[in-house]
Design an enzyme around this catalytic site. Structure first.
Site, mmCIF file in Angstrom:
data_model
loop_
_atom_site.group_PDB
_atom_site.id
_atom_site.type_symbol
_atom_site.label_atom_id
_atom_site.label_comp_id
_atom_site.label_asym_id
_atom_site.label_seq_id
_atom_site.Cartn_x
_atom_site.Cartn_y
_atom_site.Cartn_z
ATOM 1 N N GLN A 193 0.828 -1.219 0.000
ATOM 2 C CA GLN A 193 0.000 0.000 0.000
ATOM 3 C C GLN A 193 0.860 1.266 0.000
ATOM 4 O O GLN A 193 0.476 2.281 -0.606
ATOM 5 C CB GLN A 193 -0.987 -0.008 1.181
ATOM 6 C CG GLN A 193 -0.373 -0.069 2.586
ATOM 7 C CD GLN A 193 -0.098 -1.492 3.063
ATOM 8 O OE1 GLN A 193 -0.027 -2.427 2.276
ATOM 9 N NE2 GLN A 193 0.075 -1.646 4.368
ATOM 10 N N GLN A 261 26.053 -13.048 6.045
ATOM 11 C CA GLN A 261 24.972 -13.063 5.060
ATOM 12 C C GLN A 261 23.813 -13.928 5.551
ATOM 13 O O GLN A 261 22.645 -13.581 5.394
ATOM 14 C CB GLN A 261 25.496 -13.602 3.717
ATOM 15 C CG GLN A 261 24.866 -13.004 2.507
ATOM 16 C CD GLN A 261 25.027 -11.499 2.444
ATOM 17 O OE1 GLN A 261 24.106 -10.823 2.043
ATOM 18 N NE2 GLN A 261 26.150 -10.948 2.855
ATOM 19 N N HIS A 330 27.167 -10.403 -3.752
ATOM 20 C CA HIS A 330 28.450 -10.077 -3.129
ATOM 21 C C HIS A 330 29.461 -11.171 -3.441
ATOM 22 O O HIS A 330 29.129 -12.355 -3.371
ATOM 23 C CB HIS A 330 28.328 -10.016 -1.600
ATOM 24 C CG HIS A 330 27.275 -9.094 -1.094
ATOM 25 N ND1 HIS A 330 26.079 -9.540 -0.563
ATOM 26 C CD2 HIS A 330 27.233 -7.746 -1.024
ATOM 27 C CE1 HIS A 330 25.346 -8.496 -0.188
ATOM 28 N NE2 HIS A 330 26.020 -7.392 -0.453
ATOM 29 N N GLU A 417 10.007 3.057 -45.121
ATOM 30 C CA GLU A 417 9.228 2.520 -43.999
ATOM 31 C C GLU A 417 7.740 2.798 -44.158
ATOM 32 O O GLU A 417 6.951 2.447 -43.274
ATOM 33 C CB GLU A 417 9.750 3.092 -42.672
ATOM 34 C CG GLU A 417 11.130 2.559 -42.301
ATOM 35 C CD GLU A 417 11.561 2.939 -40.894
ATOM 36 O OE1 GLU A 417 10.870 3.758 -40.245
ATOM 37 O OE2 GLU A 417 12.587 2.402 -40.435
ATOM 38 N N HIS A 422 6.553 11.544 -42.095
ATOM 39 C CA HIS A 422 7.929 11.691 -41.627
ATOM 40 C C HIS A 422 8.786 12.277 -42.751
ATOM 41 O O HIS A 422 9.545 13.232 -42.548
ATOM 42 C CB HIS A 422 8.511 10.334 -41.209
ATOM 43 C CG HIS A 422 8.066 9.840 -39.872
ATOM 44 N ND1 HIS A 422 6.770 9.496 -39.599
ATOM 45 C CD2 HIS A 422 8.755 9.620 -38.718
ATOM 46 C CE1 HIS A 422 6.687 9.077 -38.336
ATOM 47 N NE2 HIS A 422 7.877 9.150 -37.785
#
Lengths: 433, 433
Positions: A193, A261, A330, A417, A422
């Site tokens: 939340q 660890q 690590h 294309e 364009h």
């Protein structure tokens, strides 16, 4: 409890067992995803009311009574109230983290090429970032520093911290670290939340642009689901360490590193590679010795038994290749000449070179970030950095001559294309309109 | 069809209408997410068989008959078969893209600080990357170059392209671009199934570490769901452009720029801000003129009618603040002194400065990447770069003196966090074990 895996690279079952270890998932499953989807949707649609309801349900307090925010004065008071050695340690850590991260700030580029075209890229900090800080078992002031300081170095103007306060209780060390790191707002919320509140914003909480910080499976899944609504750091899984050590180490030192660890969580993983069978035995024994007196022995033993491993290899160079398959968070190289081994490492979040560089010194005070890719993600991901709180805008400036030089090729490609508008946007400027 | 939004900043309804525009979502919904989850799970569990089944269903051909791969020789033949002007245009684009991206390669760091501690970071390319190239409407060779070249510049050794070939037909321009960009493998697959195949690997297709490239809603959602299993570029939504122009532009040039974005897809968005009411009228008229003869008018008109907008503002500086709320993918500053306006821009994927820099020139040949953050993500995200195909390993080397300098602070912090094995791994090396 089967105890840690113990294998020699020459064992007939080694390849199969190691592959199984590489592919083992120690992470949450799809039930979490379903729960998180419901929480995220609820916060998106109902805002503060949903956040308050989930906080009541999961953290056991009513935000409208306990207060939504922790005021800056309360954080400063927590910092002022610290024992002097603790304050000095936090300040040393903050200064070293800031210094290391300052060097990560990317340079802008702005140049004009042979065609007379100006090109470049400009980096800026994001406007607002949110840092998640877990409550309970993993309420670590070092996490506050490691997430908040890079954001501030990046130039983030509004830095928000969210942290669950089970039954309303905040961790004073976390508040002190927030004051030291320059956090601007602290909200007493957590879980999926809190991530949803930061991503979408609520009536009380303004949305941020990037959310980072560790959390449980719900928090990690919420970040994953909200990736794209906000930027996030890499999804974090259980922590892990690989130690590559020759027989000339003190077995107690290496045992302590493996346990540092393992004490994080039962899902953590600690793996030793060595070329010395007697040393392997000595470390295994030293782990048991340490566990006898360690305050966190229950967690550390559970992790070591379930996920620990000691592998013996003919030469340490072989361990590097195996370690790359694990791409560990690590990696310690506890040998006299760590650089030679390090040169061969392809995949690791952070590497700790030599006998006097225990991973834990990097967790706190060395300077590099301790938020690192887990679960083989070091193949493609990096530790948290200033870049995670910045974005780059590329730019381009052509004059008439520059457009004449490259524009016709753009027209050709756009036509090929099937994008005539364009092509036309270039052609009209070339006088071909 | 309501036509494009047309508002003046002084209109009483302006703020509400602009906020609505900022918050409008033009993206896919949760039905897609559900479908994609099923496809991804199926490919993860059943590999090649699932990929073949989805390809048969969605692309209408049987991979075991049409062939799974497109061989390198076929790509090279497509390149060799190009018309010379097209080949020259592609080669110019490739060279300029490579030159721009070379400058993005990050420098490693390696330094020793005042405490005698060696610190640094090392960048490496990922081992393998996958580039998605859409089939059908959006099969663009420029996309191949923009995704593949940064990967190659990053040092990626195995570069894989996936592209759907509806009914088995591949686009020769896309294959030619793959050959030019140095793509190592091409697979005839697409959709969410292709992304899942790249992320998890199948019997035939080895997994990659990073997946980039544009795609439809299913492709984008698959990338989002698989983020963390692999690295991905930013989730891409519909394309968008904001043009900020004074009245001294040729309205036909600006109309062409707006339509160059609109012709991509009906969900694309083109927005003009100007301080000149007559110019706004002229551009609106020029858009209609252009649409009368444009081959892609159906798509462009649908986009312009549904998502287009022309806003008039008292001064162009006001447009910059409004534009920052949109954080557009593309921003054109069509004025004599674009730099002054650009200095005020906080959020944009790429900025095109001056009257002779149409956005389309950046799509093809200028050099900066055309894969850019959409949907307000320029607040926190950046265009595709070499960094997306690299990862950083931090490193640290302390000697006895360095550990003596900072180790005690690490012990203090570890103890305060309730992590005694962390503290012990440092303390034993300080002779406190």
């Amino acid at each position: 409890m089967n105890g840690p895996v113990r294998l020699d690279a020459g064992d007939p079952g080694f390849d199969a067992a190691f592959t199984q270890l590489v592919n083992a998932r120690r992470e949450a499953d799809s039930d979490v995803a379903r729960d998180v989807r419901a929480i995220v949707a609820s916060v998106r649609d109902e805002g503060d009311a949903a956040v308050a309801a989930f906080t009541k349900k999961f953290d056991g307090h009513d935000l409208n009574e306990s207060g939504w925010r922790i005021e800056p004065g309360e954080c400063q008071a927590a910092l002022d109230g610290l024992a002097s050695d603790l304050r000095a340690a936090l300040e040393l850590a903050a200064a070293r983290i800031a210094a290391y991260h300052e060097k990560q700030k990317p340079a802008d580029s702005d140049f004009t090429d042979d065609a007379g075209i100006r090109l470049g890229a400009r980096w800026r900090g994001v406007d607002a970032a949110g840092v998640y800080v877990p409550g309970g078992r993993a309420a670590y002031p070092s996490s506050v520093l490691m997430n908040a300081i890079p954001a501030k170095v990046a130039g983030v103007e509004r830095l928000v911290m969210v942290t669950p306060t089970p039954k309303g209780e905040a961790n004073p060390l976390v508040l002190a670290a927030a004051a030291l790191a320059g956090v601007d707002e602290v909200w007493r919320i957590g879980g999926a939340q809190a991530i949803a509140a930061l991503a979408y914003g609520t009536g009380r909480i303004a949305a941020v642009d990037v959310v980072t910080g560790p959390g449980n499976a719900w928090v990690a899944e919420a970040k994953r689901q909200l990736y794209g609504v906000v930027g996030i750091d890499m999804v974090a899984g259980p922590s892990e360490i690989v130690v590559i050590a020759d027989g000339r180490n003190d077995p107690r030192w290496i045992a302590a590193d493996l346990l540092s660890q393992a004490e994080h969580d039962p899902t953590s993983q600690s793996i030793l590679f060595t070329d010395d069978l007697a040393f392997a035995d000595a470390v295994a024994a030293a782990v048991e010795d340490e566990l006898a007196s360690l305050a966190t022995a229950d967690t550390a033993r559970a992790s070591w038994q379930a996920n620990g491993a000691i592998f013996t290899v003919p030469v340490l160079e072989d361990a590097i290749a195996l370690c790359d398959r694990l791409a560990p968070e690590h990696l310690e190289l506890a040998v006299d000449d760590p650089q030679t081994l390090f040169d061969g490492v392809r995949h690791a979040g952070s590497v700790f070179l030599g006998r006097h560089t225990p991973e834990a010194v990097g967790d706190y005070v060395a300077g590099p970030n301790h938020v690192l890719p887990t679960g083989r993600r070091a193949r493609f991901a990096s530790g948290l950095s200033v870049l995670d709180f910045m974005k780059r805008t590329s730019f381009l400036a052509l004059d008439k001559a520059g457009l004449a030089a490259v524009g016709p090729a753009a027209v050709t490609l756009a036509d090929a294309e099937g994008l005539p508008a364009h092509a036309r946007s270039v052609a009209v400027r070339l006088g071909q309109g």
